[in-house]
Each structure stands twice: as C-alpha cells, then as structure tokens.
Motif scaffolding. Structure first.
Motif, PDB file in Angstrom:
ATOM      1  N   VAL A 397       0.661  -1.108   0.100  1.00  0.00           N
ATOM      2  CA  VAL A 397       0.035   0.032   0.068  1.00  0.00           C
ATOM      3  C   VAL A 397       0.995   1.243   0.134  1.00  0.00           C
ATOM      4  O   VAL A 397       0.314   2.402  -0.167  1.00  0.00           O
ATOM      5  CB  VAL A 397      -0.870  -0.006   1.235  1.00  0.00           C
ATOM      6  N   LEU A 400       0.418   3.340  -2.808  1.00  0.00           N
ATOM      7  CA  LEU A 400      -1.097   3.944  -2.931  1.00  0.00           C
ATOM      8  C   LEU A 400      -1.367   5.146  -2.136  1.00  0.00           C
ATOM      9  O   LEU A 400      -2.084   5.885  -2.397  1.00  0.00           O
ATOM     10  CB  LEU A 400      -2.023   2.751  -2.851  1.00  0.00           C
ATOM     11  N   ASP A 403      -1.259   8.799  -3.390  1.00  0.00           N
ATOM     12  CA  ASP A 403      -2.312   9.049  -4.574  1.00  0.00           C
ATOM     13  C   ASP A 403      -3.039  10.217  -4.322  1.00  0.00           C
ATOM     14  O   ASP A 403      -3.101  11.205  -4.942  1.00  0.00           O
ATOM     15  CB  ASP A 403      -3.066   7.940  -4.932  1.00  0.00           C
ATOM     16  N   THR A 440     -11.219   7.271  -6.119  1.00  0.00           N
ATOM     17  CA  THR A 440      -9.715   6.757  -6.256  1.00  0.00           C
ATOM     18  C   THR A 440      -9.908   5.609  -4.801  1.00  0.00           C
ATOM     19  O   THR A 440      -9.441   4.573  -4.919  1.00  0.00           O
ATOM     20  CB  THR A 440      -8.608   7.656  -6.193  1.00  0.00           C
ATOM     21  N   THR A 441     -10.026   6.126  -3.607  1.00  0.00           N
ATOM     22  CA  THR A 441      -9.963   5.403  -2.522  1.00  0.00           C
ATOM     23  C   THR A 441     -11.053   4.207  -2.234  1.00  0.00           C
ATOM     24  O   THR A 441     -10.699   3.130  -1.942  1.00  0.00           O
ATOM     25  CB  THR A 441     -10.022   6.416  -0.922  1.00  0.00           C
ATOM     26  N   THR A 443     -12.465   2.805  -4.712  1.00  0.00           N
ATOM     27  CA  THR A 443     -11.873   1.826  -5.667  1.00  0.00           C
ATOM     28  C   THR A 443     -11.103   0.748  -5.091  1.00  0.00           C
ATOM     29  O   THR A 443     -11.308  -0.548  -5.097  1.00  0.00           O
ATOM     30  CB  THR A 443     -11.425   2.388  -7.015  1.00  0.00           C
ATOM     31  N   ILE A 444     -10.264   1.259  -4.264  1.00  0.00           N
ATOM     32  CA  ILE A 444      -9.243   0.489  -3.626  1.00  0.00           C
ATOM     33  C   ILE A 444     -10.028  -0.545  -2.642  1.00  0.00           C
ATOM     34  O   ILE A 444      -9.790  -1.739  -2.444  1.00  0.00           O
ATOM     35  CB  ILE A 444      -8.035   1.117  -3.135  1.00  0.00           C
ATOM     36  N   VAL A 469      -4.636  -3.058   4.285  1.00  0.00           N
ATOM     37  CA  VAL A 469      -4.847  -2.023   3.194  1.00  0.00           C
ATOM     38  C   VAL A 469      -6.021  -1.111   3.418  1.00  0.00           C
ATOM     39  O   VAL A 469      -5.638  -0.037   3.138  1.00  0.00           O
ATOM     40  CB  VAL A 469      -4.980  -2.914   1.915  1.00  0.00           C
ATOM     41  N   CYS A 470      -7.179  -1.652   3.675  1.00  0.00           N
ATOM     42  CA  CYS A 470      -8.230  -0.793   3.848  1.00  0.00           C
ATOM     43  C   CYS A 470      -7.870   0.231   4.926  1.00  0.00           C
ATOM     44  O   CYS A 470      -8.447   1.540   4.874  1.00  0.00           O
ATOM     45  CB  CYS A 470      -9.533  -1.508   4.221  1.00  0.00           C
ATOM     46  N   MET A 473      -5.557   2.954   3.805  1.00  0.00           N
ATOM     47  CA  MET A 473      -6.207   3.664   2.652  1.00  0.00           C
ATOM     48  C   MET A 473      -7.336   4.841   3.424  1.00  0.00           C
ATOM     49  O   MET A 473      -7.424   5.925   2.867  1.00  0.00           O
ATOM     50  CB  MET A 473      -6.869   3.087   1.461  1.00  0.00           C
TER      51      MET A 473
END
Length: 606
Positions: A397, A400, A403, A440-441, A443-444, A469-470, A473
């Motif tokens: 991550v 990411l 981003d 964007t967030t 989507t991940i 990961v969540c 983000m």
C-alpha cells in the motif's frame, strides 16, 4: 462546509489530530504482537487418549473405534480419522468451515464423556482440544549433561521447568526424552501359582495400599478430631511388606514372597543427543495471542541465567537452543520492514522528481507515516498482529498512500500558479478534486475489502492482509482531504520563480531539468509507439489476444502450493526401520548418520 474549508480554518485542530494519530499509532505499533503468520484456527478437534501398555491393535479396537462411532453422529462433521500407536489413540474430527468450532468442541466433549463407560477401566481421561498452528512450540532447548538419567530428569523437572513457567505469557513447558525414577515389581509366575494370587490382586493392592485415605472424624467436647490412614510408601521396604492375602494371622502373603522389587528407571522409549552428547529437550509453548518474539527472548534470557547458575554450582550440564521460531519470525519481519523502508524512500524520490518541489514532496510524503501508523491503531483494535501478511499489505500500500495527497497537492499547485493565495488555493483546489479522491480510495476499498472478508482457512490468512490495506487507505483519505490542504495553506506557499542562490539549489534545478528532458524523450517515444499501434490495429488486437491465450496455457505449468517453501537453514532427516526394530537398532543407524554429517564443515549443530 467542505473538508478543505475545515482544515484551512482550523489548522490547530487538524494538527492536534495528526499529532495524536502519530502518537497513538507509534504506541499501537509497539503493542502489536509479532508472529510469523496470522492466528489461524483449523476446523478440527483432536481427541487424544492414553492406554498404557496396549498395542496399536488393542488401542484401535478398544478406544478409537468406539470414539469414532460416537463423534461421527455430531452435526457438521466432515471427516473422522484416527491414528493408533502403542499406548496412544488420536482421533481427529474435522468439521465444516462454517461450523462454530467452540460449540463443536463442546459437542465432541459431550460425546466422549458418554463413551467413557464403554472404554477400558484403566484408560486415562481423554484430552480434547482444537488444532491450531499457534499450538506448535516456539522454541526447543536441549539440556546436555553427563549426569545419570534419573538425576538429569529431576534437574529438568524440579529446578529448570518451574523457572521457565514463571516467564510472562508462557503457555507450557514440555520435557521430551529423559528417564525418571520408577519402582519395578518383577513377579515370579511360579510363586503366583503356588500362592494362588493373581497378578491383578498385586496391582490393586499397590494402588490402594500406597495412599493416605481420610477415615472420618469424631467430636469430643469442644474438639473435632479428623482421622486418616497414613499408608503412603516411603521406602522400598514398605512396598515389600504390602500384604496381599492372609493365609493366617502369623503367615501373611506379601509382595516380597512373589517377586523382586527394583529401584530403577522408566523403560527407555526415546534418546536425544546434541552434537553426539546425551541430552533431553524442552518444548516451549506460548499463550494464545502472546508475542512469540517477546516470549522467546525472555526464555533465552532465562536460559542464560540458568546456565550461569549451573556453572557456578559445578553441575556438569548446559542448555542450548536447537530450534527458535522467533529467529525465523524476526528475519522475515525485518526483511519486510526493509522492503517497506526502501519502498517509502523510492516513493518519495519518485514524487520529488515528478513534482519538482521540496515542499510538495514534504506535503505528499507526510501521508506515508501518517497512514501507516494510523493503520496500526485499527490493527490493534481488531486484535491483529505484526506478521508476514499484515506487513505485506503495508509494503503493497506504500505506493497507493500518496495518490490522494498528490492529486490534491497538484491541483492546489495549479491554483497557486494561477495567482490565488495559498489559503484560497487550498480550499478551491481540494474542493475540485474531492470527488475524484473519494472515487480513487473507494475503488481500492472495493478491491481489498472483499479479500479481507473471505471465508475458510484461506480467508483467515488473507483477512489481515485485505483489512490492513483498507485501514491504511482510510487514513490516507483523511490525510488527502484534511492534512494536505492545511499544510498547503500554511506550509506550501506560492511557487517561487527566482533563480536559486545556493550551490545546492543550482545543482537541484539542474537535476530536475535533466529529468524533465528525460521525461520529454519518453513522452515522444510513447507517442511514436502509440501512432504505430493505431496504424495497425489488427496486429495489436491479435497480439493482445495471443498473449492472453498463451498466458492461460502457461498458468497450468505453474505449481500450486498453500505457502511457498522457505529456506530456514535447517534440515530434518527422518528414517524408518522395518517393523520389530527396537530402540538400540534405531540408535545405531542414527549414530552412523551423525558420523557422516559431522564430516560436512558447513553443519553447525546436529
């Protein structure tokens, strides 16, 4: 009020939240337990029953088959299997993945209790427990010594084991090998026949005669007196005088008349050597959810302390670690930590070259520690641990996390170049891209959220991966919508077009211009390649379809495995002799193997 307006109007409030987030994240990181893999529970319950002296066939017919018939009627049972060895029955009950394992264990316990009336009278109480990888020992320690077997076992049991059991988060310390003291009663068959005393009578007399039994109580005036029979054996002479039958008052039949009594050791069933020297071993288990690395470090420190005490007392014994799971965990975790640090550094370098500004790089790069440490707070709240899967999520991550901040900062930078003030540019620039940042967030989250909610054993492994990961983000989204605008308004400032005055500034500008020229050449090359593919669309489509079909056939050649094999610098050699071979024969083969292996100079310990 938009997020950007809140962050610009209340910078102290946002700064306080960030400081609190970093502090709590650091404390959470320190409190997270460290393990090799996530805590996984297999849907299997084991029933282990000990039946001393029975052969595998008697164990199967007298214990395993009865238990299998009982537990197979439980709802949700997928498979029942058993292992029958000399004196030990192991029945494995596998359930469906959706079954509540705690409730299943209670049902198995109830069925086994119901089957106890059908088992032999002298069988030990069955041990019922769930199967979990965390039940494996985290460390194995060898105690090497030239002491007699009985003395060595007593040293391990009475002096060393209690010291290890005092360690915080220690689950269990199991002694393997060694021979403890045992009294053998060798009966003479002819004498048993002559006195008409069965061997079962001797066994029952020894069991009942060697105990202190309460015998009741009486009341005398203001006093209560309790009575008990004091019959516990203190010496071998007490055992020899145990009365089995009274032929007459002056001529009782005792054990001494039927055989010999020896003060000896338990029958030897295993032998352990470390580098050719006699030893016994300790298996160290941690408590469920405990920090494996911390328990192993404390155990190693205690071992060094015990070694110093043994040396000071002149005892010819020494302890040595022969297996340490914490070393494997620490090596894997350190390797992933290194990957994360390298990823963070490379990400910052790439961001700097593309944005071309120290301030913009600082603002976007701040999302990395903010998001990673913020994710640790949620990991601690969900009882996660630092393991390969959660660290793999953090290393993935890293690229990411910046981003959202890059999108926000780049748009704010454009507003600054258009002549807006830093505060107005932060508000307007963030408001324009808020929807894009959310998209964007989300989507991940839509990709990794379902991974964190998979079912089954694979789902237990990947739960911490997907949810970590969540978590990162979500914190990154907060950073992009609140922290980045606030820093842009009060730290970023307007772009400067003045010529740099320092040597470093001039060198930095020269490097950025060189990278810009390199990027321009790549853009021209990409445009040429794009024109070439557009002029030949059928070739491009056929090539793409061919690569896709070819990859399907190649995928069949890739081997499948649950966990890729690891090189831990250890080898296990297991061999089996023909049926009927005793311990001495097995030991001779083992010694020949040790002699061959000792010739290899790269081998450290055997």
């Amino acid at each position: 009020m938009s997020p950007a307006s809140i962050s610009v109007r209340r910078p102290i409030f946002i700064a306080s939240i960030v400081i609190l987030l970093l502090a709590l994240g650091w404390l959470s990181l320190k409190k997270l337990p460290i393990d090799l893999y996530p805590d996984v529970t297999f849907p299997t319950v084991m029933v282990q029953t000990t039946y001393g002296g029975a052969g595998p066939q008697e164990v199967e017919s007298g214990i395993s088959e009865i238990l299998e018939d009982e537990v197979s009627s439980i709802s949700g049972v997928k498979k029942v299997s058993s292992q029958n060895m000399e004196g030990i029955s192991i029945v494995m009950v596998e359930f469906d993945l959706k079954q509540n394992l705690n409730f299943a264990e209670q049902q198995v316990r109830a069925k086994v209790t119901n089957a106890m009336r059908l088992l032999p009278d002298d069988v030990d109480a069955p041990v019922i427990r769930q199967i979990s990888p965390s039940d494996a020992p985290i460390m194995t320690i060898a105690l090497r010594s030239t002491l007699p077997d009985a003395v060595l076992y007593d040293l391990a049991k009475e002096n060393i084991t209690p010291r290890f059991e005092q360690i915080p988060q220690m689950g269990q310390v199991q002694i393997l090998g060694g021979r403890k003291r045992e009294i053998h009663v060798d009966l003479d068959r002819d004498r048993l026949i002559a006195t008409n005393v069965p061997a079962t009578v001797v066994s029952a007399s020894l069991q009942s005669g060697g105990r202190n039994i309460p015998a009741g109580k009486t009341n005398r005036a203001d006093q209560e007196i309790t009575y008990r029979t004091v019959a516990e054996y203190k010496t071998l002479q007490d055992i020899t005088q145990t009365v089995l039958r009274l032929a007459n008052i002056s001529n009782p039949v005792t054990i001494l008349q039927l055989g010999n009594i020896q003060d000896t050791l338990q029958d030897e069933v295993s032998r352990t050597r470390v580098n050719g020297q006699k030893a016994l071993t300790f298996n160290v288990y941690r408590q469920s959810g405990a920090n494996s690395v911390q328990v192993a470090d404390n155990t190693r420190a205690m071992m060094e302390k015990v070694n110093a005490e043994l040396k000071a007392a002149g005892t010819p014994a020494e302890m040595q670690v022969i297996f340490d799971l914490s070393k494997r965990i620490r090596d894997n975790v350190d390797d992933v930590y290194e990957s994360i640090i390298i990823g963070v550094i490379l990400t910052i370098i790439v961001v700097y070259f593309f944005l071309g500004s120290f301030k913009s790089t600082l603002i976007t790069g701040f999302a990395l520690p903010n998001s990673l440490l913020g994710a640790c707070i949620l990991m601690l709240a969900f009882s996660f641990s630092i393991n390969i899967m959660s660290l793999l999520a953090m290393s993935l991550v890293v690229g990411l996390l910046v981003d959202d901040a890059i999108v926000v900062r780049e748009n704010i930078f454009r507003k600054l170049e258009a002549g807006m003030s830093p505060k107005k540019a932060a508000v307007v620039g963030t408001d324009e891209v808020t929807l894009a940042v959310f998209a964007t967030t989300l989507t991940i989250l839509a990709v990794f959220g379902p991974i964190g909610n998979l079912e089954g054993i694979v789902g237990q492994f990947f739960k911490q991966f997907g949810l970590t990961v969540c978590f990162a983000m979500i914190v990154s989204l907060f950073d992009g919508l609140f922290v980045a605008p606030a820093m842009s308004a009060y730290v970023g400032g307007a772009p400067s077009h003045e010529a740099p005055k320092t040597a470093f500034g001039r060198w930095n500008k020269k490097v950025l211009k060189s990278f810009d020229r390199f990027q321009s050449r790549l853009e021209k090359l990409y445009v040429q390649l794009l024109h070439s593919t557009l002029r030949r669309p059928w070739i491009t489509l056929v090539t793409a379809v061919g690569v896709f079909i070819g990859s399907i056939f190649i995928a069949k050649m890739v081997p499948f495995t649950f966990i890729s094999p690891a090189d831990n610098g250890e080898f296990y050699v297991r061999f089996e002799l023909p049926p009927g071979a005793n311990l001495d024969a097995t030991d001779r083969v083992s010694q020949r193997m040790e002699t061959i292996l000792k010739k290899d100079t790269q081998i450290k310990d055997i």
